[in-house]
Scaffold this active site. Structure first.
Site, PDB file in Angstrom:
ATOM      1  CB  ALA A 288      -0.964   0.155   1.183  1.00  0.00           C
ATOM      2  CG  ASP A 289       4.788   3.357   1.847  1.00  0.00           C
ATOM      3  OD1 ASP A 289       3.618   4.344   1.860  1.00  0.00           O
ATOM      4  OD2 ASP A 289       5.900   3.520   1.917  1.00  0.00           O
ATOM      5  CB  ALA A 290       3.467   1.349  -4.495  1.00  0.00           C
TER       6      ALA A 290
END
Length: 422
Positions: free
Chosen positions: A303-305
């Site tokens: 989710a941190d892309a």
């Protein structure tokens, strides 16, 4: 160069002067290309947003790129405290830390120790023993990038990390002044047990299914896990380490690091694909690589892309390509972290909310036909499952966290495949 500035830094690429970064009395930055750099048709611009021109670039255009080379969030605050300067002063931070940064550029005040012209090429890097390396992790928590200890290193991001070299025996060593670092150490934070093994596995899995990734190795010293990452923006030519130019997507889109997330008004997939098309030497090839990267992040639950976790790289042959993938972490392994993806697929930011319509809108953002995107996604999900079920393992996954991680990714790969077929 300008004459009414309060302070100046020489911006270099290898032994060549690229230009001058200056600041006026109000703290506003200005960047000016050196005449010789402008006259050389082979010399690239420092950023998509800073094309080669004689006139200086003011704060609005220059700041997103140069500020984007610095640490973020608590890393930046702690480094600034260690240096006794304001975290809101990117010029002074680059003056203190800009001897070795992401990409090809280095920043040199007049008379700075370790200036390329003054570097002792016969000096050896300082090898670090196991006990000292473990102690170094603690120092990094207080002094990110070893700020204030006579080192001039800078890397973007909020995670603790340190650029290093390996000596002739493969031991971690601190680079001498002016020396290009070749690896990055990422100690595992205590609040995210298993993070180093998680990232090592996700990088290895991406490579196994055909994606180009940074090379990383899970290691442990004095019982403390860490990741050792080989820098893809460094190459060895004739025995010399050469820096390659790169810029992340936030820099390329003129977005400050504080707005790297789409939810904060930062780049979305449509912006990133447009940048890839406009900047890459072979746009269609690199767009397909970015599609695969976006779908792989969805499969593993990263989710941190965000925009700073993708970069453009100018290779030694002069081609501009999508940089090897880095910071691949299955954040979904920690239920306390947000499950919302940094960029939406269509209108959906969570796997549970994604439909075939989400993928159709995502395909429209890529500029590629939906059938092609679906085929790539199905193939990717299938290869992920086959690789894992074929027994792929990496060091550090022996504990229950590793088993949960593998089960999670297999489950998500199957769900993505079903959604693409529905």
């Amino acid at each position: 160069m300008t004459n009414n500035m309060l302070d100046r830094l020489t911006v270099r690429s290898g032994e060549r002067t690229v230009g001058e970064l200056a600041v006026d009395r109000s703290g506003a930055m200005q960047f000016t290309y050196a005449p010789a750099w402008l006259e050389d048709p082979e010399a690239p611009p420092v950023s998509v947003r800073l094309p080669k021109q004689q006139d200086p670039f003011g704060e609005r255009n220059a700041k997103p790129f140069f500020d984007g080379l610095l640490p973020e969030e608590w890393q930046r605050e702690a480094a600034a405290r260690a240096l006794g300067i304001s975290s809101g002063n990117p010029f002074r931070l680059l003056k203190a830390l800009g001897g070795d940064a992401a990409g090809a550029l280095t920043f040199w005040p007049d008379g700075a120790a370790g200036h390329p012209e003054d570097t002792d090429t016969d000096a050896s890097a300082e090898a670090v023993g196991d006990a000292e390396l473990a102690q170094l992790f603690d120092r990094m928590a207080e002094r990110p990038m070893l700020a204030g200890e006579g080192r001039r290193y800078s890397l973007a991001g909020a995670q603790s990390k340190l650029p290093v070299v390996l000596d002739g025996e493969g031991r971690v060593a601190l680079a001498r002044a002016g020396q290009a670092t070749t690896h990055i150490i990422k100690p595992e934070p205590t609040r995210f047990a298993g993070l180093a093994a998680n990232e090592a596995f996700c990088l290895a899995l991406a490579a196994a299914v055909g994606l180009e990734t940074a090379n990383a190795e899970w290691l442990s010293v004095e019982g403390r896990p860490y990741l050792l990452v080989r820098r893809y923006d460094r190459v060895i030519e004739n025995g010399e380490t050469m820096r390659l130019h790169q810029e992340d997507f936030a820099q390329g889109l003129g977005v400050m690091s504080a707005k790297k997330y789409a939810t904060d008004g930062g780049p979305v997939f449509r912006d990133c694909f447009a940048l890839t098309r406009s900047a890459a030497t072979d746009p269609e090839r690199e767009v397909l690589k970015f599609i695969d990267a976006a779908l792989f992040n969805l499969i593993i639950g990263n989710a941190d892309a965000h925009a700073k976790n993708f970069s453009l790289l100018r290779r030694a042959d002069g081609e501009t390509v999508l940089a090897p993938l880095y910071d691949l972490i299955a954040t979904a392994a920690w239920p306390a972290l947000s499950a919302r993806m940094a960029m939406k697929y269509g209108r959906a930011s969570m796997l549970e909310d994604i439909s075939i319509g989400s993928f159709e809108r995502f395909a429209a953002d890529t500029g590629i036909a939906f059938d092609s995107v679906r085929e790539r996604g199905l193939g990717l999900a299938s290869r992920v499952i086959r690789s894992i079920e074929g027994g792929m393992v990496t060091p550090g996954l022996e504990d229950p966290h590793g088993r949960r991680l593998i089960d999670l990714i297999i489950d998500r790969a199957g769900r993505v495949a079903l959604k693409l077929q529905s």
